[in-house]
Structures are given as structure tokens and as C-alpha cells.
Design a protein around this motif. Structure first.
Motif, mmCIF file in Angstrom:
data_model
loop_
_atom_site.group_PDB
_atom_site.id
_atom_site.type_symbol
_atom_site.label_atom_id
_atom_site.label_comp_id
_atom_site.label_asym_id
_atom_site.label_seq_id
_atom_site.Cartn_x
_atom_site.Cartn_y
_atom_site.Cartn_z
ATOM 1 N N TRP A 1 -14.107 21.183 27.889
ATOM 2 C CA TRP A 1 -12.824 21.277 28.583
ATOM 3 C C TRP A 1 -12.187 19.894 28.659
ATOM 4 O O TRP A 1 -12.878 18.888 28.792
ATOM 5 C CB TRP A 1 -13.006 21.787 30.009
ATOM 6 C CG TRP A 1 -13.488 23.188 30.102
ATOM 7 C CD1 TRP A 1 -12.726 24.313 30.246
ATOM 8 C CD2 TRP A 1 -14.844 23.630 30.089
ATOM 9 N NE1 TRP A 1 -13.519 25.424 30.316
ATOM 10 C CE2 TRP A 1 -14.833 25.037 30.223
ATOM 11 C CE3 TRP A 1 -16.076 22.985 29.974
ATOM 12 C CZ2 TRP A 1 -15.991 25.799 30.250
ATOM 13 C CZ3 TRP A 1 -17.228 23.742 29.995
ATOM 14 C CH2 TRP A 1 -17.178 25.125 30.124
ATOM 15 N N VAL B 1 -10.952 22.971 24.991
ATOM 16 C CA VAL B 1 -10.145 23.771 25.915
ATOM 17 C C VAL B 1 -9.206 22.825 26.646
ATOM 18 O O VAL B 1 -9.654 21.951 27.388
ATOM 19 C CB VAL B 1 -11.034 24.525 26.932
ATOM 20 C CG1 VAL B 1 -10.181 25.458 27.785
ATOM 21 C CG2 VAL B 1 -12.127 25.308 26.220
ATOM 22 N N LEU C 1 -8.681 25.948 22.167
ATOM 23 C CA LEU C 1 -8.444 27.092 23.046
ATOM 24 C C LEU C 1 -7.552 26.582 24.169
ATOM 25 O O LEU C 1 -7.937 25.672 24.906
ATOM 26 C CB LEU C 1 -9.766 27.633 23.619
ATOM 27 C CG LEU C 1 -9.651 28.681 24.736
ATOM 28 C CD1 LEU C 1 -8.844 29.876 24.274
ATOM 29 C CD2 LEU C 1 -11.042 29.120 25.196
ATOM 30 N N THR D 1 -8.432 33.224 21.932
ATOM 31 C CA THR D 1 -9.792 33.061 21.418
ATOM 32 C C THR D 1 -10.832 33.618 22.378
ATOM 33 O O THR D 1 -11.873 34.125 21.949
ATOM 34 C CB THR D 1 -10.079 31.572 21.151
ATOM 35 O OG1 THR D 1 -9.088 31.047 20.260
ATOM 36 C CG2 THR D 1 -11.449 31.373 20.529
ATOM 37 N N PHE D 2 -10.554 33.553 23.683
ATOM 38 C CA PHE D 2 -11.521 34.019 24.675
ATOM 39 C C PHE D 2 -11.812 35.517 24.544
ATOM 40 O O PHE D 2 -12.848 35.994 25.010
ATOM 41 C CB PHE D 2 -11.013 33.708 26.089
ATOM 42 C CG PHE D 2 -9.876 34.575 26.555
ATOM 43 C CD1 PHE D 2 -10.120 35.689 27.352
ATOM 44 C CD2 PHE D 2 -8.565 34.293 26.187
ATOM 45 C CE1 PHE D 2 -9.078 36.495 27.788
ATOM 46 C CE2 PHE D 2 -7.513 35.096 26.622
ATOM 47 C CZ PHE D 2 -7.772 36.199 27.415
ATOM 48 N N ASP E 1 -14.898 35.826 22.001
ATOM 49 C CA ASP E 1 -16.164 35.188 22.372
ATOM 50 C C ASP E 1 -16.235 35.161 23.886
ATOM 51 O O ASP E 1 -15.572 34.347 24.537
ATOM 52 C CB ASP E 1 -16.233 33.771 21.795
ATOM 53 C CG ASP E 1 -17.589 33.107 22.048
ATOM 54 O OD1 ASP E 1 -18.373 33.639 22.872
ATOM 55 O OD2 ASP E 1 -17.859 32.066 21.427
ATOM 56 N N THR F 1 -18.284 34.078 25.872
ATOM 57 C CA THR F 1 -18.850 32.879 26.500
ATOM 58 C C THR F 1 -17.768 31.834 26.774
ATOM 59 O O THR F 1 -18.018 30.855 27.477
ATOM 60 C CB THR F 1 -19.934 32.242 25.616
ATOM 61 O OG1 THR F 1 -19.345 31.755 24.397
ATOM 62 C CG2 THR F 1 -21.020 33.253 25.267
ATOM 63 N N LEU F 2 -16.570 32.055 26.234
ATOM 64 C CA LEU F 2 -15.492 31.081 26.392
ATOM 65 C C LEU F 2 -14.682 31.364 27.653
ATOM 66 O O LEU F 2 -14.531 32.524 28.050
ATOM 67 C CB LEU F 2 -14.568 31.121 25.174
ATOM 68 C CG LEU F 2 -15.184 30.715 23.846
ATOM 69 C CD1 LEU F 2 -14.171 30.884 22.723
ATOM 70 C CD2 LEU F 2 -15.692 29.281 23.896
#
Length: 234
Positions: free
Chosen positions: A2, A56, A71, A160-161, A164, A166-167
Motif C-alpha cells: 500500500w 495499492v 490497484l 483488480t480486487f 483476487d 486477498t487484495l
């Protein structure tokens, strides 16, 4: 990882010829790195030019230009859509905001159930694209036009989240790491020297990293003065 740059207000370093910005250039679930820099552009993030992971961020231009995966923060996007829908009364913005909130809730439920993927992710992306196209057909101007052009070009990086679980949807991890710097400024008003701001950031980086790795933060601070120093894993 991040990222967050504190560009809304400068870190006031009395006695310095420059008023540097506070940055969180590196932040993961187990590590934190804060520092101050006189610049707010590419010079401040030069150490990340070789980073090849997923970043991120809040769509700050210096981050977007970095040659890595991106992201973009959904919380910032929701605030923009809320303004366009509530203040400017743009229907597509309100619909898009509701769609993103629905998508976030769906991701939360999928994680709670232990599902590896979001079953309707493709349908959500199609609805997202359709609403962006609807907005563009309305011949928007100003902030609405700028946002729609950005979503048209970088929509995949905002979504994108969905692919996946986990994002994260936001860069709130970096926002939280930066919070104590703002608290310090609200109480003291400034740092008296640039060196003092640097020391504060190093100290916060150490304490935050120790805390994220489950170490006793007070014991870690005490070890700095009494030794041996407790070092987190890197």
C-alpha cells in the motif's frame, strides 16, 4: 504493498528552507516505512522504480508512472462518485457507487465462506463498464468527464480486487500508518527541524512494524535504549 502520500498538508518543519511532505512509500501487512521528502513528485518515489509487485495507491500521478502493477484505492473513488451523485445529481455516478459497494460486500461474503473466487466477478465488471459508457454518452464536463475518462482507461486497475480476494479495496492500511503523523501535527503544530521529522518517521516505522509482527511495542522501544535491540523481520 500500500502507498500513501500526505499531499493535502505539508509537514511544517520550522527552520527548514523547505516544507517537506510526509510519505508512506512502503506498507504491507507486516512492514511499514514512513519518511519525509522535500518533493512530492518522482524524486520522492525514486527508490521504488525497481519495484515489480502490486502497488495499492490513491492514483497520485507519481505512483501511476511507476513500472509495476497497480490497484487504485476504491475509497477515494467512492468519495468522488458520492460528490457527483449527491451534489451534481448525476444518476450514473450514484449507480456506479452502489455497484462498487455491492461488489465489496460480495467479496466480504466470499471470504467469510472460504470461496477462492467471486463467482459473479465478470458480471460486475460488465455492469461497471456499462455505467461508465452511460456516463460518457451523457456528454459530461469538468470533474465528471475527468473521472469517466480515468475509469475508461484504468477501470481494470480499480477492479483488480474482484479477481483476487486477498487484495484490499482501499489503501486504508497506509492511511492508518500515516495517522499518527497527522495527530502529531495537530497537537504540536509543526516539527522544529527537518531532522526531527525524519527521526519521528523512523521511530514510527519501527514501532508500526514491530506491532504488525506481534511484538510488544513498549518492550521494543525499551530495547532501543537498553539493548539488545529487538529487531522485526524484514
Amino acid at each position: 504493498m500500500w502507498m500513501r502520500r500526505e499531499g493535502e498538508s505539508r509537514v511544517n518543519c520550522t527552520g527548514s528552507s523547505t516544507l517537506p511532505f510526509g510519505w508512506v512509500p512502503g506498507c504491507t501487512q507486516s512492514l511499514s516505512w514512513l519518511f519525509v521528502h522535500a518533493k512530492r513528485g518522482k524524486e520522492a518515489v525514486a527508490d521504488l522504480l525497481d519495484y515489480k509487485g502490486l502497488l495499492v495507491s490513491d492514483f497520485w500521478s507519481s505512483y501511476v508512472k511507476l513500472p509495476c502493477g497497480h490497484l487504485f484505492c476504491g475509497a477515494h473513488l467512492l468519495r468522488e462518485l458520492d460528490y457527483l451523485g449527491t451534489v451534481l445529481k448525476l444518476g450514473w455516478a450514484s449507480e456506479l457507487k452502489k455497484l462498487l459497494e455491492k461488489a465489496v460486500s460480495a467479496c466480504h461474503r466470499a471470504r467469510e465462506r472460504g470461496n477462492p473466487v467471486l463467482w459473479n466477478r465478470t458480471a460486475l465488471v460488465e455492469k461497471f463498464d456499462a455505467l461508465v459508457a452511460k456516463g460518457l454518452r451523457s456528454e459530461p464536463v469538468g470533474k465528471a468527464r475527468a473521472l469517466l475518462k480515468r475509469l475508461s482507461r484504468f477501470g481494470d486497475q480499480y477492479l483488480t480486487f474482484l479477481f483476487d480476494l486477498t487484495l484490499p479495496f482501499t489503501n486504508n492500511e497506509a492511511e492508518r500508518d500515516l495517522r499518527m503523523l497527522k495527530v502529531k501535527l495537530k497537537i504540536s503544530g509543526c516539527f522544529r527541524t527537518f531532522e526531527g521529522a525524519e527521526m519521528f518517521c523512523r521511530l514510527r516505522s519501527y514501532v508500526l512494524t514491530c506491532g504488525k509482527q506481534g511484538l510488544d511495542e513498549l518492550a521494543c522501544l525499551r530495547s532501543v535504549f537498553t539493548g539488545p535491540i529487538i529487531m522485526p523481520s524484514f
